[in-house]
Design an enzyme around this catalytic site. Structure first.
Site, PDB file in Angstrom:
ATOM      1  N   GLU A 166       0.798  -1.233   0.000  1.00 51.75           N
ATOM      2  CA  GLU A 166       0.000   0.000   0.000  1.00 51.75           C
ATOM      3  C   GLU A 166       0.833   1.287   0.000  1.00 51.75           C
ATOM      4  OE1 GLU A 166      -1.660  -2.644   0.695  1.00 51.75           O
ATOM      5  OE2 GLU A 166      -3.682  -2.194   0.025  1.00 51.75           O
ATOM      6  N   TYR A 168       3.418   2.071   2.017  1.00 52.98           N
ATOM      7  CA  TYR A 168       4.005   2.496   3.289  1.00 52.98           C
ATOM      8  C   TYR A 168       5.526   2.240   3.284  1.00 52.98           C
ATOM      9  CZ  TYR A 168      -0.827   2.939   4.878  1.00 52.98           C
ATOM     10  OH  TYR A 168      -2.138   3.327   5.008  1.00 52.98           O
ATOM     11  N   ARG A 216       2.524  -8.748   4.486  1.00 53.33           N
ATOM     12  CA  ARG A 216       1.597  -8.253   3.448  1.00 53.33           C
ATOM     13  C   ARG A 216       2.428  -7.683   2.311  1.00 53.33           C
ATOM     14  NH1 ARG A 216      -3.634  -4.798   4.189  1.00 53.33           N
ATOM     15  NH2 ARG A 216      -4.454  -4.903   2.070  1.00 53.33           N
ATOM     16  N   HIS A 254      -1.422   3.827  -1.926  1.00 52.66           N
ATOM     17  CA  HIS A 254      -2.520   4.772  -1.683  1.00 52.66           C
ATOM     18  C   HIS A 254      -2.502   5.928  -2.677  1.00 52.66           C
ATOM     19  CE1 HIS A 254      -4.247   2.746   1.619  1.00 52.66           C
ATOM     20  NE2 HIS A 254      -3.246   2.924   2.440  1.00 52.66           N
ATOM     21  N   GLN A 341     -18.229   4.413   2.522  1.00 50.91           N
ATOM     22  CA  GLN A 341     -18.761   5.624   3.139  1.00 50.91           C
ATOM     23  C   GLN A 341     -18.592   5.678   4.652  1.00 50.91           C
ATOM     24  OE1 GLN A 341     -22.352   5.512   0.067  1.00 50.91           O
ATOM     25  NE2 GLN A 341     -22.812   6.670   1.890  1.00 50.91           N
TER      26      GLN A 341
HETATM   27  P1  FAD Z   1     -36.110   6.132   0.450  1.00 49.11           P
HETATM   28  O1  FAD Z   1     -34.975   5.298   0.040  1.00 49.11           O
HETATM   29  O2  FAD Z   1     -36.498   7.250  -0.382  1.00 49.11           O
HETATM   30  O3  FAD Z   1     -37.297   5.221   0.867  1.00 49.11           O
HETATM   31  C1  FAD Z   1     -38.551   5.722   1.185  1.00 49.11           C
HETATM   32  C2  FAD Z   1     -39.597   4.667   0.839  1.00 49.11           C
HETATM   33  O4  FAD Z   1     -40.856   5.079   1.359  1.00 49.11           O
HETATM   34  C3  FAD Z   1     -39.785   4.471  -0.643  1.00 49.11           C
HETATM   35  O5  FAD Z   1     -39.644   3.115  -0.965  1.00 49.11           O
HETATM   36  C4  FAD Z   1     -41.203   4.962  -0.903  1.00 49.11           C
HETATM   37  O6  FAD Z   1     -41.829   4.258  -1.957  1.00 49.11           O
HETATM   38  C5  FAD Z   1     -41.863   4.712   0.428  1.00 49.11           C
HETATM   39  N1  FAD Z   1     -43.058   5.545   0.725  1.00 49.11           N
HETATM   40  C6  FAD Z   1     -43.159   6.898   0.645  1.00 49.11           C
HETATM   41  N2  FAD Z   1     -44.381   7.284   1.047  1.00 49.11           N
HETATM   42  C7  FAD Z   1     -45.084   6.170   1.378  1.00 49.11           C
HETATM   43  C8  FAD Z   1     -46.389   5.913   1.867  1.00 49.11           C
HETATM   44  N3  FAD Z   1     -47.257   6.897   2.127  1.00 49.11           N
HETATM   45  N4  FAD Z   1     -46.753   4.630   2.102  1.00 49.11           N
HETATM   46  C9  FAD Z   1     -45.897   3.613   1.868  1.00 49.11           C
HETATM   47  N5  FAD Z   1     -44.649   3.805   1.405  1.00 49.11           N
HETATM   48  C10 FAD Z   1     -44.234   5.067   1.176  1.00 49.11           C
HETATM   49  N6  FAD Z   1     -26.802   6.744  -0.657  1.00 49.11           N
HETATM   50  C11 FAD Z   1     -25.640   6.339  -0.205  1.00 49.11           C
HETATM   51  O7  FAD Z   1     -25.434   6.337   1.008  1.00 49.11           O
HETATM   52  N7  FAD Z   1     -24.647   5.915  -1.043  1.00 49.11           N
HETATM   53  C12 FAD Z   1     -24.810   5.906  -2.376  1.00 49.11           C
HETATM   54  O8  FAD Z   1     -23.895   5.526  -3.104  1.00 49.11           O
HETATM   55  C13 FAD Z   1     -26.036   6.328  -2.898  1.00 49.11           C
HETATM   56  N8  FAD Z   1     -26.249   6.344  -4.212  1.00 49.11           N
HETATM   57  C14 FAD Z   1     -27.456   6.735  -4.682  1.00 49.11           C
HETATM   58  C15 FAD Z   1     -27.680   6.746  -6.054  1.00 49.11           C
HETATM   59  C16 FAD Z   1     -28.903   7.127  -6.549  1.00 49.11           C
HETATM   60  C17 FAD Z   1     -29.113   7.135  -8.027  1.00 49.11           C
HETATM   61  C18 FAD Z   1     -29.945   7.525  -5.678  1.00 49.11           C
HETATM   62  C19 FAD Z   1     -31.272   7.937  -6.209  1.00 49.11           C
HETATM   63  C20 FAD Z   1     -29.723   7.539  -4.321  1.00 49.11           C
HETATM   64  C21 FAD Z   1     -28.482   7.164  -3.815  1.00 49.11           C
HETATM   65  N9  FAD Z   1     -28.229   7.180  -2.460  1.00 49.11           N
HETATM   66  C22 FAD Z   1     -27.023   6.755  -1.990  1.00 49.11           C
HETATM   67  C23 FAD Z   1     -29.173   7.764  -1.511  1.00 49.11           C
HETATM   68  C24 FAD Z   1     -29.863   6.709  -0.678  1.00 49.11           C
HETATM   69  O9  FAD Z   1     -30.439   5.763  -1.507  1.00 49.11           O
HETATM   70  C25 FAD Z   1     -30.854   7.424   0.200  1.00 49.11           C
HETATM   71  O10 FAD Z   1     -30.161   8.274   1.076  1.00 49.11           O
HETATM   72  C26 FAD Z   1     -31.677   6.451   1.007  1.00 49.11           C
HETATM   73  O11 FAD Z   1     -32.367   5.590   0.148  1.00 49.11           O
HETATM   74  C27 FAD Z   1     -32.667   7.174   1.888  1.00 49.11           C
HETATM   75  O12 FAD Z   1     -33.380   6.213   2.589  1.00 49.11           O
HETATM   76  P2  FAD Z   1     -34.860   6.464   3.124  1.00 49.11           P
HETATM   77  O13 FAD Z   1     -35.282   5.170   3.658  1.00 49.11           O
HETATM   78  O14 FAD Z   1     -34.860   7.647   4.016  1.00 49.11           O
HETATM   79  O15 FAD Z   1     -35.706   6.891   1.870  1.00 49.11           O
HETATM   80 FE1  SF4 Z   2     -17.666   0.035   4.349  1.00 49.07          FE
HETATM   81 FE2  SF4 Z   2     -20.021  -1.016   5.047  1.00 49.07          FE
HETATM   82 FE3  SF4 Z   2     -19.787   0.341   2.755  1.00 49.07          FE
HETATM   83 FE4  SF4 Z   2     -18.722  -2.089   3.076  1.00 49.07          FE
HETATM   84  S1  SF4 Z   2     -20.902  -1.566   3.066  1.00 49.07           S
HETATM   85  S2  SF4 Z   2     -17.735  -0.349   2.177  1.00 49.07           S
HETATM   86  S3  SF4 Z   2     -18.029  -1.972   5.190  1.00 49.07           S
HETATM   87  S4  SF4 Z   2     -19.532   1.159   4.810  1.00 49.07           S
END
Ligand code: FAD
Ligand code: SF4
Length: 673
Positions: A166, A168, A216, A254, A341
């Protein structure tokens, strides 16, 4: 017949036999300074030992102060360190496991002012410049490694891993890139290897044969001036002769500009490089990087690429990985999807690591799921990451949970995320949680829009209803060439050749990548990955790099990304993955304009003002990635019935939302409800 027979074949080492072929690779957790004592680290490792992993490697501990990676003292250099550590191997042994201490000297990567290196050459990823070690100091550093190993043995560790990859210090001695010395430690490869072999030999002499010595080795440096394939094999033989018991693999320095563990790397995509070692040494070799599922590990062993597999982040995601694999319970494994993340990105920001899909990781002593004292009827609205995380923990604690999801499948936005190249495995997480909910007895109502009337009689209501994409107030935003990111990623609209993306957060970048690479194999096929990134497997090329670095001749779309703020593009992306996104988009010649004022959208395209000048960006399709607002209309309706719901995830706060926060909020609420 076990589901993964090779994975669970015992492995004989010099003085002991490991029960299976699974190593928990070293990860820095942010707990190594042990500011409150060793309790949290001990609990973290013990949980993994109980989970059945054969051998654990700790995070990095330096054999002296100069080698510390961060601002804190994370060392194994004196009796005080030894005594502080004792509780860690003890806890692992009590749990039936075995553990090695990793000895790592950061060299020019150290972020402390005393940093040293073979030659005074600054690392491109460190603002600090190293001082050149004198010849006597090189000798002393070897001695420091031997002392650290002996202290580890006295503390109760089963052995050490000497970190030679890596980029180091040990790697820095090995390569001309960083070693331009003219004394006995520089010049010919034999001289440059002397530091590495000297450490291994001295550790063996000092610690005896009843102590595991794992080295390693960098199986691919992926930097200019790195070792060639032939030189790596020569090093591997020398390390074996010097007394190592096991060779673990490291991939890429890295400072390499090629992803090595992010989700853009195909699963098991570097096992071929470990195989090269296996052909020249007799000690067991360990494959690593993006091995996150038992069938993949089994294949690597079956192909003869390695004798053992190293899983690091997958052990954050699921401490019971090994036991579940042994039981053939593949569906019960919480899969690490390589996002970095909550683990690496947090560490780079000097915070304690965790895991998006398992918020308990590294928080074992604080986030405890105890059986509920009184069983409650709980409704969860929304089956996205927040709702899934809550429902699983709450039901496992004994509550009666009903989850309402308005769409036909669980997963929320993960079902869009998994369409992005490299994020396919987000779908694995959804499948895992669906299974976990089933086992915990959660009633799941799909295709069901929850309403306040049916919710008001529950003991508790949890709103995890997520977000609604925001439509900006730009004249012409209703034009037929304008589409939301949901429509584009769901394949509901066809996208023209010239694309303008409004907004440059994570979703804007993801949409660009989706448009450019959705039909490719780069993120899933090791060969396609290698040719995309200019990695070669021949014996002679320095660093394993192709002479001519590849470029994209004909990107699938001509993309322009626009944003209102003047901050640099990609500044909100993950520290350890954002640069990969930026390189990909630069290669496809994506134009990026910031500090833009939107004027209107019409047949000609998007009209903007930039630095006082009016401009039209021609577009066949305009994609809106312009932020999100919380979706929580149900909250006020419920409050009208005198019922105050709990809000988690996007429903609570849409700004800066990610799955890490959504899942953590779900788990934390469920732990205390
Ligand atoms: P949501 O995922 O929005 O889920 C809410 C759910 O509630 C939905 O399924 C919806 O249908 C349901 N719902 C809403 N109202 C009602 C109702 N009245 N009755 C029943 N069901 C209902 N996050 C990351 O951490 N890393 C990533 O790499 C990442 N990449 C992403 C890429 C894309 C293209 C997108 C769109 C998002 C990405 N995200 C990523 C964001 C991540 O997906 C969201 O932060 C996360 O899904 C939020 O979770 P949540 O449960 O709050 O909401
Ligand atoms: Fe790290 Fe968990 Fe994402 Fe895997 S899923 S890369 S362990 S945060």
């Amino acid at each position: 017949m076990p589901a993964y027979p090779r994975l669970f074949t015992p492995l004989k080492l010099a003085h002991l036999t490991l029960p299976n072929r699974i190593l928990m690779g070293s990860m820095h957790t942010g707990l190594e300074a042990m500011k409150d004592g060793p309790g949290r680290l001990a609990a973290f490792f013990a949980e993994r030992a109980r989970g059945g992993v054969a051998l654990i490697v700790t995070g990095a501990f330096s054999p002296n102060v100069a080698g510390c990676l961060g601002p804190w003292r994370e060392t194994m250099m004196d009796a005080e360190d030894r005594d502080r550590h004792r509780a860690i191997p003890q806890a692992v042994h009590d749990a039936g496991g075995r553990i090695l201490l990793q000895l790592l000297h950061g060299g020019r990567y150290s972020k402390n002012p005393k940093l040293v290196a073979p030659s005074p050459i600054k690392a491109p990823i460190n603002p600090l410049s190293p001082r050149e070690l004198t010849s006597a100091e090189v000798e002393q550093t070897i001695e420091d490694f031997a002392r650290g190993a002996l202290l580890a043995k006295e503390a109760g560790y089963d052995g050490v891993e000497i970190m030679g990859s890596e980029g180091y210090l040990i790697n820095q001695f090995l390569c001309l890139r960083t070693n331009q010395r003219t004394d006995e430690w520089g010049g010919a490869l034999e001289n440059r290897m002397r530091f590495a072999t000297g450490i291994v030999r001295r550790v063996r002499e000092r610690c005896g044969s009843d102590f595991i010595l794992q080295y390693r080795i960098s199986v691919l440096d992926l930097v200019e001036g790195g070792l060639s394939g032939d030189e790596i094999l020569q090093l591997a033989r020398a390390i074996e002769s010097a007394g190592a018991d096991l060779l673990n693999s490291g991939v890429g320095w890295h400072e390499a500009r090629i992803p090595t563990i992010a989700h853009s790397v195909p699963r098991g995509g570097f096992a071929w490089a470990t195989r090269r070692l296996k052909e020249v040494v007799t000690i067991p070799v360990i494959a690593s990087n993006r091995i996150n599922a038992p069938e993949l590990a089994e294949d690597i062993l079956a192909r003869g690429d390695a004798d053992m597999v190293s899983l690091a982040r997958p052990m954050l995601a699921d401490p019971d990985f090994a036991n579940k694999a042994k039981a053939g319970d593949r569906l019960g494994i919480n899969i690490c999807f390589g996002c970095n993340q909550a683990c690496l990105d947090e560490i780079f920001d000097l915070r304690v690591a965790s895991c998006v899909v398992n918020p308990r990781a590294c928080h074992e002593t604080e986030l405890v799921y105890r059986a509920a004292q009184a069983k409650k009827r709980i409704a969860v609205v929304g089956g996205g990451p927040a709702g899934l995380s809550f429902a699983a923990v709450a039901a496992e604690r004994g509550h009666a949970v009903t989850l309402y999801e308005k769409s036909t499948e669980l997963g929320g936005q993960f079902n869009l995320a998994r369409r992005i190249p490299g994020k396919q495995e987000f779908g694995e997480s959804v499948a895992y949680f669906a299974e976990r909910l089933r086992r915990a007895g959660v009633t799941v109502a799909l295709n069901h829009v929850a309403n306040d009337a049916e919710l008001k009689d529950y003991d508790e209501v949890v709103l995890a209803s997520g977000i609604a994409p925001r439509t900006p107030a730009i004249p012409g935003v209703e034009h037929k060439k304008v589409a939301g990111y949901v429509d584009v990623l769901s394949g509901r609209v066809s996208v023209g050749e010239r694309v303008v993306i409004l907004g440059a957060g994570g979703i804007g970048f993801d949409v660009a990548l989706y448009l450019l690479e959705r039909n490719g194999k780069v993120q899933v096929d090791a060969q396609a990955f290698s040719s995309h990134w200019g990695i070669v497997s021949d014996a002679k090329s320095a660093g394993g790099l192709a002479v001519e670095q590849p470029h994209d001749a004909n990107p699938a779309h001509r993309i322009t990304m626009l944003k209102r703020s003047a901050t640099p593009f990609g500044s909100t992306l993950g520290k350890t993955t954002g640069w990969v996104h930026r390189i990909e988009l630069a290669r496809a010649r994506v134009e990026m304009l910031r500090g833009v004022e939107y004027r209107k959208i019409d047949d000609a395209g998007v009209h903007i003002a930039l630095e006082g000048k009016e401009r039209v960006i021609p577009a066949d399709t305009v994609v809106l990635c312009t932020g999100q607002d919380p979706l929580r209309t149900l909250a006020s309706h419920l409050e009208a019935h005198g019922k105050k719901p709990h809000l988690i995830g996007g429903a609570r706060e849409a700004g800066e939302l990610d799955a890490m926060r959504a899942m953590r909020e779900g788990a934390e609420l469920a732990a205390g409800i």
